[in-house]
Each structure stands twice: as C-alpha cells, then as structure tokens.
Design a protein around this motif. Structure first.
Motif, PDB file in Angstrom:
ATOM      1  N   GLY A  57       0.920  -1.248  -0.557  1.00  0.00           N
ATOM      2  CA  GLY A  57      -0.001   0.372  -0.065  1.00  0.00           C
ATOM      3  C   GLY A  57       0.969   0.813  -0.259  1.00  0.00           C
ATOM      4  N   PHE A  58       1.886   1.229   0.714  1.00  0.00           N
ATOM      5  CA  PHE A  58       3.358   2.466   0.511  1.00  0.00           C
ATOM      6  C   PHE A  58       3.214   2.907  -0.560  1.00  0.00           C
ATOM      7  CE2 PHE A  58       7.560   3.330   0.885  1.00  0.00           C
ATOM      8  CZ  PHE A  58       7.122   5.036   1.380  1.00  0.00           C
ATOM      9  N   HIS A  59       3.592   1.605  -0.964  1.00  0.00           N
ATOM     10  CA  HIS A  59       4.961   2.200  -2.369  1.00  0.00           C
ATOM     11  C   HIS A  59       3.644   2.135  -3.556  1.00  0.00           C
ATOM     12  CE1 HIS A  59       8.854   1.040  -1.987  1.00  0.00           C
ATOM     13  NE2 HIS A  59       8.341   0.492  -0.859  1.00  0.00           N
ATOM     14  N   LEU A  60       2.701   1.866  -3.642  1.00  0.00           N
ATOM     15  CA  LEU A  60       1.370   1.594  -4.649  1.00  0.00           C
ATOM     16  C   LEU A  60       0.914   3.710  -4.221  1.00  0.00           C
ATOM     17  CD1 LEU A  60      -0.005  -0.253  -6.208  1.00  0.00           C
ATOM     18  CD2 LEU A  60      -1.687   0.053  -5.042  1.00  0.00           C
ATOM     19  N   THR A  61       1.153   4.242  -3.366  1.00  0.00           N
ATOM     20  CA  THR A  61       0.411   5.660  -2.542  1.00  0.00           C
ATOM     21  C   THR A  61       1.239   6.172  -3.287  1.00  0.00           C
ATOM     22  OG1 THR A  61      -0.884   4.751  -0.506  1.00  0.00           O
ATOM     23  CG2 THR A  61       0.058   6.957  -0.603  1.00  0.00           C
ATOM     24  N   PHE A  62       3.084   6.132  -2.966  1.00  0.00           N
ATOM     25  CA  PHE A  62       3.754   7.001  -2.555  1.00  0.00           C
ATOM     26  C   PHE A  62       4.441   6.971  -4.191  1.00  0.00           C
ATOM     27  CE2 PHE A  62       2.633   7.441   1.787  1.00  0.00           C
ATOM     28  CZ  PHE A  62       1.296   8.521   2.280  1.00  0.00           C
ATOM     29  N   PHE A  63       5.044   5.767  -4.645  1.00  0.00           N
ATOM     30  CA  PHE A  63       6.106   6.003  -5.878  1.00  0.00           C
ATOM     31  C   PHE A  63       4.876   6.629  -6.461  1.00  0.00           C
ATOM     32  CE2 PHE A  63       7.857   4.441  -9.351  1.00  0.00           C
ATOM     33  CZ  PHE A  63       9.463   4.228  -9.020  1.00  0.00           C
ATOM     34  N   ILE A  64       4.078   6.489  -6.956  1.00  0.00           N
ATOM     35  CA  ILE A  64       3.438   7.190  -8.301  1.00  0.00           C
ATOM     36  C   ILE A  64       3.731   8.957  -8.203  1.00  0.00           C
ATOM     37  CG2 ILE A  64       0.782   6.939  -7.478  1.00  0.00           C
ATOM     38  CD1 ILE A  64       1.475   5.941 -10.733  1.00  0.00           C
ATOM     39  N   GLN A  65       3.548   9.478  -6.873  1.00  0.00           N
ATOM     40  CA  GLN A  65       3.428  10.723  -6.442  1.00  0.00           C
ATOM     41  C   GLN A  65       4.318  11.324  -6.962  1.00  0.00           C
ATOM     42  OE1 GLN A  65       2.659  11.296  -2.163  1.00  0.00           O
ATOM     43  NE2 GLN A  65       0.250  10.090  -2.810  1.00  0.00           N
ATOM     44  N   HIS A  66       6.169  10.576  -7.336  1.00  0.00           N
ATOM     45  CA  HIS A  66       6.351  11.288  -7.611  1.00  0.00           C
ATOM     46  C   HIS A  66       6.418  11.745  -9.477  1.00  0.00           C
ATOM     47  CE1 HIS A  66       9.419   8.193  -5.328  1.00  0.00           C
ATOM     48  NE2 HIS A  66       9.447   9.470  -4.585  1.00  0.00           N
ATOM     49  N   PHE A  67       5.386  10.458  -9.572  1.00  0.00           N
ATOM     50  CA  PHE A  67       5.802  11.032 -11.152  1.00  0.00           C
ATOM     51  C   PHE A  67       4.363  12.109 -11.054  1.00  0.00           C
ATOM     52  CE2 PHE A  67       7.330   6.987 -11.173  1.00  0.00           C
ATOM     53  CZ  PHE A  67       8.611   7.286 -11.999  1.00  0.00           C
ATOM     54  N   GLY A 107      -3.630   8.692 -11.901  1.00  0.00           N
ATOM     55  CA  GLY A 107      -1.428   8.809 -10.925  1.00  0.00           C
ATOM     56  C   GLY A 107      -2.870   8.718  -9.228  1.00  0.00           C
ATOM     57  N   ASN A 108      -3.346   9.519  -9.289  1.00  0.00           N
ATOM     58  CA  ASN A 108      -4.438  10.075  -8.052  1.00  0.00           C
ATOM     59  C   ASN A 108      -5.139   8.781  -7.710  1.00  0.00           C
ATOM     60  OD1 ASN A 108      -3.860  12.299  -6.364  1.00  0.00           O
ATOM     61  ND2 ASN A 108      -4.162  13.266  -9.016  1.00  0.00           N
ATOM     62  N   LEU A 109      -5.799   8.094  -8.614  1.00  0.00           N
ATOM     63  CA  LEU A 109      -6.321   6.779  -8.100  1.00  0.00           C
ATOM     64  C   LEU A 109      -6.330   5.676  -7.880  1.00  0.00           C
ATOM     65  CD1 LEU A 109      -9.357   5.761  -8.147  1.00  0.00           C
ATOM     66  CD2 LEU A 109      -8.720   4.388 -10.362  1.00  0.00           C
ATOM     67  N   ILE A 110      -4.951   5.176  -8.660  1.00  0.00           N
ATOM     68  CA  ILE A 110      -3.787   4.554  -7.855  1.00  0.00           C
ATOM     69  C   ILE A 110      -3.826   4.625  -6.789  1.00  0.00           C
ATOM     70  CG2 ILE A 110      -1.585   2.933  -8.152  1.00  0.00           C
ATOM     71  CD1 ILE A 110      -1.976   3.602 -11.061  1.00  0.00           C
ATOM     72  N   SER A 111      -3.115   6.315  -6.357  1.00  0.00           N
ATOM     73  CA  SER A 111      -2.352   6.367  -4.984  1.00  0.00           C
ATOM     74  C   SER A 111      -3.294   6.139  -3.577  1.00  0.00           C
ATOM     75  CB  SER A 111      -2.641   7.810  -4.711  1.00  0.00           C
ATOM     76  OG  SER A 111      -1.860   8.557  -3.345  1.00  0.00           O
ATOM     77  N   THR A 112      -4.595   6.287  -4.124  1.00  0.00           N
ATOM     78  CA  THR A 112      -6.229   6.233  -2.782  1.00  0.00           C
ATOM     79  C   THR A 112      -5.906   5.176  -2.861  1.00  0.00           C
ATOM     80  OG1 THR A 112      -7.095   8.128  -3.990  1.00  0.00           O
ATOM     81  CG2 THR A 112      -8.221   6.900  -2.600  1.00  0.00           C
ATOM     82  N   ILE A 113      -5.631   3.902  -3.784  1.00  0.00           N
ATOM     83  CA  ILE A 113      -5.938   2.779  -3.283  1.00  0.00           C
ATOM     84  C   ILE A 113      -5.382   2.013  -2.568  1.00  0.00           C
ATOM     85  CG2 ILE A 113      -5.852   0.176  -4.599  1.00  0.00           C
ATOM     86  CD1 ILE A 113      -6.818   1.639  -6.543  1.00  0.00           C
ATOM     87  N   GLY A 114      -3.348   2.766  -3.250  1.00  0.00           N
ATOM     88  CA  GLY A 114      -2.728   2.596  -2.274  1.00  0.00           C
ATOM     89  C   GLY A 114      -2.528   2.847  -0.333  1.00  0.00           C
ATOM     90  N   ALA A 115      -3.452   3.446  -0.469  1.00  0.00           N
ATOM     91  CA  ALA A 115      -3.782   4.422   0.884  1.00  0.00           C
ATOM     92  C   ALA A 115      -4.744   3.486   1.461  1.00  0.00           C
ATOM     93  CB  ALA A 115      -4.463   5.783   0.749  1.00  0.00           C
ATOM     94  N   PHE A 116      -5.621   2.883   1.164  1.00  0.00           N
ATOM     95  CA  PHE A 116      -6.503   1.868   1.658  1.00  0.00           C
ATOM     96  C   PHE A 116      -5.688   1.073   2.110  1.00  0.00           C
ATOM     97  CE2 PHE A 116      -9.328   5.082   0.410  1.00  0.00           C
ATOM     98  CZ  PHE A 116     -10.520   5.223   1.596  1.00  0.00           C
TER      99      PHE A 116
END
Lengths: 104, 618, 206
Positions: free
Chosen positions: B428-438, B460-469
C-alpha cells in the motif's frame, strides 16, 4: 583519623579561599570591561572599532562567568562544556542567519 | 456484586497508578497508547485527503476543511504520533539496554508525557471549537499570523506545551545515558539504539528552543498584537521560516535516528551477527546529527536567499548522503553471511533498506538547488518525505514494536497477522507514494484541494488512493493483532529472540526495578558474550542489596493540566478579557504544583533485600 | 541505611552538589538545559537583530535608550553574580547561615534590577508611547528583554523558595544540589544580560 579529616578540611577551606580570591579578581575585571564598554560608547569612538571591541569584551566576560563563576574550569565539566558549546554553535548559526539571510 | 465492586476499584486503582506513575516502563505504555491513538487520527485524516483526491474536481470535502485536514495530518503525524511512539520505545528500552534501574529524572519523565498529551489534546480541540489549524504543518507566516478564527491558536499553544514535554524528555535521556550506565558499559559498548537515542536527545535539546521562540513570536502576533511577521509594522515573515526550519530540519533527524537504531539492533539479532562496522555506525550517527543542523535552508531554496546561500546549503545537504550511505552498507554487510531469521520485525527492517534508499536518492535530487525550483511544492516533495518518514520512521516503529513487544508485555505478537500487516502496508505504501513522484514531475502542486480532469493526473491519483486504503487495512490488522495477542497470546521467556543485549537478560515484562543486581558489562553485545562463554545470565556487578526507587506522584499531571487550562485562557482572551482569569487560574495551578514539588522532600523508597530474595523463590 | 544518615553526614564532602546520584543527575541535566537556553536566547537575539531597524516611523533605539539606568542595572546584576558565588563558597565550607546571608543579598540586588527594568518599561510605555504594538522593533525589544526579565523573576522566586524552605534545617546532600543549580541559573541570567546590554543598548545608541 580524626586529625586527618581535620587536616583535609583545613586544606579544602584553604583551597576554596584561594579560588574565592581568583573569583574576586575575575569580578573586578568584569566590572572593568563593562566600564570600558560603556565608556567607548559614551565617548563616541569610531563605530568600526567600537562594535567588534564590544563583542569581544562581551564574549570574554561571558567566558569569565562560565569558567570561574560557574566553575566550568573544574573537573567533571566535560559533558556540560560539550553541550554548552554545541548550543553555542547552533546559537551562532541562528544569530548569523537572522542577521544576514533575511532579504534586507 | 462484590466482585464487580472489587473489579471497579481495581480499574480505578489501575487508572490512578498510570496517572501517578514515574516508572519508565509504564510511561512507555502511556506513550504507546496515546501515540498510537494519534497515529490512527492522523491516518484517518490522510484517508479523507486521499478520498478527496480520488477523482478530478471532487467535492467530497470543502476546500477549507481540506486545508484543516492536511495541516492536522502533518502536525499530528510528526508531533503527536511519531515523536511519542519513538519516546515509547526509548522509555521501554534504553534504561534496560544500559543496565539501569530507572531513568535519571523519573518525575520529569512523567511530566514530559503529560505535557505532550495535554498539548496534543489542545491541538485537536480545534475540530470541535470552530475549526482546526489550517495554515499547513509549517504554519508559514504571514498566512498563519492572519488566518482567521482560533485554528492556528490551537496549533501554537498545543505545540508549545507538547514541545516543552519533548524537551524535558530529551534532557532526561541525555542524563540517563551519561550517568546511569551499568559498570563496564562504556560509550563504545552501548547498543546502537541507545547511541541513536543519545544523539536524538541532544538534537531535541538544541532544536526545540528555536521552535519555542518561533511559536512565542507567532502567539504574540496573533494574541497580543505584536508585529514580528506583520510587514505593515516593519515585521519580516522570513524570520518564521528560518526559526521553523532551524527546528524543523533537525526534527526529521530526531525522528529517523532512533529508527536507524532499531534496524541496527534488529538486523544484528536476526542475522546472529555482531553489527558490521559498529564504530563507523556510531560515527555516522553523530555526523548525521551534526550535519542535520546545517542544512535547514534547503527547505527555503525558493525563498530568495541568493545563490551563495543556496549553494552552501545544497552542498551541506548532499554531504548527509555520505554518513547515511555508510549506514546502508553496514546494514547490508551485517546481513551478509549471517544466519538470518525472517519474521515480522525482520521483514520491516529488510523492507526499510531499499525504501529508504529511494527516499534518500530523491533527497539528493531535491538538494540540487537549481533543480529544486522545478520540484518545489509539487507532489515530488510529498513523495520524497513520505519515503523517508514512512519508509524510515514508520517502518522503524513497526519493526521496533514487533521486536520489543515481548519485552514490554511478555507476549510475542502473532506472526501470521504480523506478516499480513507488513505485506498490505508495504505494498500500500509503495502504491500510494511511488506514483506521486511522477505526479509531481508532471506538475501537480501539493496542498491543493482538487485538480482538473484531462491533465493525465487522474489514474495516478486513483492508484495512490487505493494504496492508502491498503495501508489502512494493514494498520487495522495490526490493531487486531494487538487485541488477539493480549487475549490469546502465550507468555514467553525473557529472551524469546536469542538476543544479544542487556534487555533480554531480564524477565518479560521486567520487574519495576529492572535489574535485581546491576549487571557487569564485559563488551559489546554483553548477553551474547555470556552466552558464548556458556553462562545463562549476565554476571552481576554487586551483591544483592536494597534497591532505591522513586515515589509515584500526581504532580506532573496537575502541572500539565494547569498549562492546558492556561492555554485556553490565552486563546480566548482575545475575544473576552475575562479569560485572562483563566490564564491566571491555569498558571496558578502549574506554579502551585511546582511550588509543592519544590518544598516537599521526595526521597523515594527502598525495596528490601528480603523481598527481592522472596521474589526469586516464587 | 536510612536516607537521613546518608543525606546528613557529619562533614559535607568536597562537592556537596555532586555527592549523590540525584545531585549528579541534577547538575548535568541543568547544564544541558542551559545549553538549550542558549539556543532559545540566540533565536530571540537573532529576531531582534533582524528587526532592530524596523521602527515603523516610531521611536528607535537611539532616541529611546539612556545609558545611565542600564549601567546601574548592569552593575546590580554583575554584583549579584559575585554574591551568589560567595553563597556557593560558603556552601562548600558548610556554613549555612553565611550562605543564606549572601543569597539574601543576591535576591535584593536582583529585586533592584527588576525594579529598574519595570521603571524603564513604564517610562517607555507611558513617557514615550513605545509598546509591543508600536512596531516590529518594539515587539522584538520587549520580547527579548522581557524574556530575560521573566527569567530574573523566576530565578528570584526560586531562590527565595529554597531559602525559606531550608531555613530551619540547614544544608544537607538533598538540598545542596538544589542551591547549586539555582546559582547556576542565576549566573546564566547574567550571561544573557551581558549580551543584552552589549547588543541591544550599547550597539543601539552607537
């Protein structure tokens, strides 16, 4: 044994007295420095000379205060000295920054 | 019915016990519970932020509420979750690792906790009293000085009070580590966690006063009409930026260094090897602490300090990568050729190394001042600091909590649930934040309430939110684990991991005097040395004798309560001068409690030798 | 081994402030606190230096500050530093009544200092209309000097409390560290004042 402690006691008192003498001399010097500092400002000497001299006098006075009045010259003050100097280092950076790094 | 009353009294007595305790192990429990609670609150705020950003032009929360959420998420996570959780580990472990029966200032230790807790409560009171702080966790002036309502006032008073608690805690650990070490425990035999605790505490000592002053200035501007940050009175808001970051940058090292210490201990325990390059690790820790004070202006590259200042701070910042790199390699070499056990604690440690390296790499990228003009205030920065703070500090906390849980509570956390927590949180962590670099490199600015569609930011934002969950699920599983273990878990011995350091030489949980006889330390990893020489426990340094312990006291709680009350007086005297009486009342309570503390002798009590011998027979 | 005997030996050791573990801890912890205070006052000094010209068309340092009162205040505080050294000297020689006497003189000098400071502030506020809200310079001045004044006040309350509390029972190893760190605090107040009179007053009127 009792005599021995008595001797030690006397020796200690004597040592304390000597130290006290030093501290009085320190005090006289500090008063002198203060008078010089005020004098320089009252007699309006050249600014370029006065400001650095004032700061040097202040630092020396503080050194006296720390090493003689607060006994930092005694044994067992290694850690206090370390932390005080570390604090002084951060303090120096802070003052320097806020004097020169704020746009104007 | 009689049992019910007995239980009730038992419960009341337990509460009273925790309110008055000066035992570092119980204070560790208090820090753990309250820090954990604030971690959940901060996590909830993060989820709301991510839900708002799940799709473009969303209006799940209002723009104003979003500002409050992002401010409180940052503030809560740094000051009210990460700091106390680190103090929980420090309290639980450091005295045991150095062979001490107590901390240097048990009374102040308790005071530090209660100040933190009441400060944290003030900070969160804003939610119910007309709006939480909304000027960002950095509370940049002049926005914070003029932000309407009382939101920022709660920030100022809350942080001021909890900051005082942290400062007290820092001094306590410094003196504890210097004065209370067992015979033979030289500086260069201290476990690395204790070393990092030492360096972190000295950073606290020198960083927090700058925040204290900054908060006072902001408080005077907001509540008493002074003009530090008010340009129309000749004020200068850059002063706040400097003071905040003179505190704020060391603060991130305050957080990460103990995590480094946790990983060092865990990696060496579960690799069954002495920590590789111990001396270099100690050197790197102190060097990071030192450099940590000389880089704060890299947060201010775009403020306009000029190319000379920017270059100096850029180079100093990049220099920190060197000691950090030393650490990374030493951890890898500790693993190399070790007999490795992989359990929940070890998983967090192993995951930390690559994750933190990514965070460090983006850190060096951001340190390049010229390039920073491009990255500044984008999601690239958000990704970077979550990689170091979550990937470093939060992973470290999870790692340390799994590792020392048996020492603190006598039971090992369930391994299956622990692994589920790890994998969901890690992914979840990597899903949330890796995409935020881009997202950041594509130009998405941080702290904005929403974004427009068709800018290629949606996926990107959708992926990030899924990771947060996923991270939220991991956290929930962890809570289930805690409950499950406390109900169903089995008691374990004092040394369930085949440990190397002193804390594993005593029962779990330790008796309140920790060591019946002060241990004699004969080298690095003292317990391991004894094991290798075929002994069961540590050689004692003294015969069995009476043990001197401090008395419990309610005064720390009362002092903190007084400041809590005074805080509200300060905030509301702007509206109605009658609230100055509340200030006087609160300060009176605090000063009165200090007065009582000063005039009442507190000599502590003794545990008698005979009782100790009896305890051994049982 | 009751605490009474260990804390009240017949002859005090050479350094009564550091003879017990509690004393050692207090001694070290308080020095570290002073290290932190150094940064605290540095932040205030930095703020003052950043804003000392931001008078907002109100009165500035040169018009406001007179050196006579500051000189008197400096002498009072410097002397009080020496008298508290005397107090510690008598503590080490285990003569309690002399220590109390010198501490009493320290307190009187401190009160004199505080009185002068209050008079100075009163004069600025009512005579010159110069307040915390006049300008950023005013804010910085009152905050820096006021923080120092607050420290003086707290120090006085602290020393008086210690003196009254221990007046009847005299010196022992439990209260010797308390007296010692209170005197350290008092010296530190003087350290800060040295920089205040140099940076704020002397450099202000130059």
């Amino acid at each position: 044994m009792a005599e021995n402690t008595n001797l030690q006691e006397q020796y200690r008192k004597k040592k304390n007295k000597e130290e006290m003498k030093q501290q009085v001399i320190t005090f006289v010097l500090m008063i002198l420095f203060t008078v010089i500092a005020f004098g320089m400002v009252i007699y309006e000497l050249d600014k370029l000379f006065v400001i650095p001299t004032l700061l040097i006098l202040a630092v020396v006075q503080v050194g006296f205060q720390l090493y003689y009045f607060m006994h930092m010259s005694h044994k067992g003050h290694e850690m206090p000295a370390l932390m005080l100097y570390a604090g002084a280092f951060v303090a120096f950076l802070t003052v320097l920054t806020l004097s020169v790094l704020i746009w104007w | 019915m009689s049992t019910a009353t007995a239980q009730k009294r038992g419960f009341g007595a337990a509460i009273w016990d925790y309110l008055t305790t000066v035992d570092h192990k119980k204070i560790a429990h208090l820090y753990l519970v309250s820090g954990g609670l604030f971690f959940l609150i901060g996590g909830l705020e993060a989820l709301l932020i991510r839900i708002q950003l799940i799709k473009p032009s969303n209006d799940f929360v209002s723009a104003g509420f979003y500002n409050e959420l992002l401010t409180m998420h940052g503030t809560t996570m740094i000051f009210l979750a990460a700091m106390p959780l680190i103090f929980a580990l420090l309290n639980a472990v450091v005295p045991l690792q150095i062979g001490a029966r107590d901390v240097a200032f048990p009374f102040l230790n308790s005071l530090g906790f209660w100040l933190f807790l009441f400060g944290g409560i003030i900070l969160n009171c804003g939610w119910f009293l007309g709006g939480a702080p909304d000027a960002g966790w950095t509370a940049y002036a002049p926005l914070s000085a003029v932000s309407p309502g009382h939101g920022v006032d709660f920030y100022v008073l809350g942080l001021q009070i909890s900051g005082a608690g942290t400062l007290i805690g820092g001094i306590n650990f410094l003196v504890t580590i210097i004065n209370m070490r067992a015979p033979g425990m030289t500086y260069m035999r201290m476990p690395l966690f204790t070393w990092t605790a030492f360096v972190t505490s000295s950073l606290i000592l020198f960083a927090f006063p700058a925040l204290t002053v900054g908060l006072f200035l902001l408080m005077f501007d907001r509540l008493f009409g002074s003009g530090f940050f008010n340009a129309s009175m000749g004020g200068n808001s850059v002063i706040w930026e400097h003071l905040f970051w003179i505190f704020g940058h060391p603060e991130v090292y305050i957080l990460i260094l103990p995590a480094f210490g946790v990983f060092s201990d865990v990696l060496s325990t579960f690799s069954k090897k002495r920590l590789f390059g111990y001396t270099a690790m100690v050197f790197a820790t102190t060097l990071i602490g030192f450099l940590g004070f000389m880089v704060w202006a890299h947060h201010m590259f775009t403020t306009g300090l000029g190319p000379a200042a920017n270059s100096i701070f850029a180079i100093a910042t990049m220099a920190i990568a060197v000691p950090t790199g030393i650490k990374i390699f030493n951890w890898l070499f500790t693993l190399w050729g070790g007999s490795i056990t992989i359990n929940s604690a070890m998983l967090w440690a192993l995951a930390f190394i690559p994750t933190f390296t990514i965070g460090g790499t983006t850190g060096v990228m951001l340190a390049a001042a010229a390039a920073d003009y491009q990255y500044h205030d984008t999601y690239f920065v958000v990704a970077h600091f979550h990689y170091v703070i979550v990937g470093g500090v939060v992973f470290g906390l999870f790692c340390g909590i799994h590792y020392w849980w048996p020492k603190m509570f006598g039971k090992i956390l369930n391994e299956t649930l622990g692994k589920i927590t790890f994998w969901t949180f890690f992914l979840g962590f990597h899903l949330t934040f890796f995409i935020q670099h881009f997202l950041g490199l594509m130009g998405m600015p941080r702290r904005y309430w929403t974004y427009l569609p068709n800018q290629e930011l949606d996926t990107g934002n959708l992926i990030s939110t899924i990771g947060a969950f996923l991270m939220a699920i991991g956290t929930i599983v962890f809570i289930i684990n805690v409950i499950y273990t406390s109900v169903k878990g089995h008691k374990v011995s004092g040394d369930p991991w085949d440990g190397r350091t002193l804390e594993w030489s005593i029962p779990s949980p330790p008796p309140h005097y920790n060591f019946k006889q002060t241990p004699l330390v004969r080298g690095l990893d003292p317990l391991w040395i004894e094991k290798m020489e075929g002994r069961k426990g540590i050689t004692p340094a003294e015969p069995l004798d009476d043990i001197h312990m401090p008395n419990p006291s309610i005064l720390p709680f009362i002092m903190s309560l007084g400041l809590f009350i005074a805080g509200f007086g300060f905030i509301y005297q702007v509206d109605n001068l009658a609230f100055l009486w509340v200030v006087i009342l609160g300060m009176g309570i605090t000063l009165g409690a200090m007065f009582v503390r000063s005039i009442k002798d507190d000599l502590g009590h003794h545990i008698h030798k005979e009782d100790l011998e009896e305890g051994a027979d049982q | 081994m009751s605490s009474d005997q260990t804390l009240n030996p017949e002859t005090l050791p050479e350094q009564p402030e550091r003879a017990t573990l509690e004393g050692k801890n207090k001694f070290l912890g308080f020095w570290f606190f002073l290290g932190g205070e150094t940064v605290l006052f540095a932040s205030l000094f930095g703020t003052y230096l950043a804003l000392n010209n931001a008078t907002n068309d109100g009165p500035g340092a040169e018009e406001l500050f007179g050196l006579e009162l500051v000189f008197i205040m400096t002498m009072l505080l410097l002397t009080s530093s020496l008298t508290s050294v005397y107090a510690m000297y008598h503590m080490k020689n285990n003569s309690f009544s002399k220590m109390q006497l010198w501490l009493g003189i320290t307190v009187l000098l401190g009160l004199g200092f505080l009185g002068c400071e209050l008079y100075e502030f009163y004069h600025y506020i009512h005579g010159e209309g110069f307040t915390l809200r006049s300008s950023a310079f005013g804010s910085a001045f009152y905050t820096l000097v006021g923080f120092h004044g607050g420290h003086v006040t707290f120090g006085l309350l602290w020393i008086v409390t210690l003196m009254v509390r221990n007046a009847k029972r005299g010196l022992n190893l439990y209260n010797a560290p308390k007296f010692y760190i209170a005197s350290l605090y008092w010296h530190f107040i003087d350290v800060v004042w040295v920089f205040i009179f140099t940076v704020v007053y002397l450099m202000g009127v130059i």
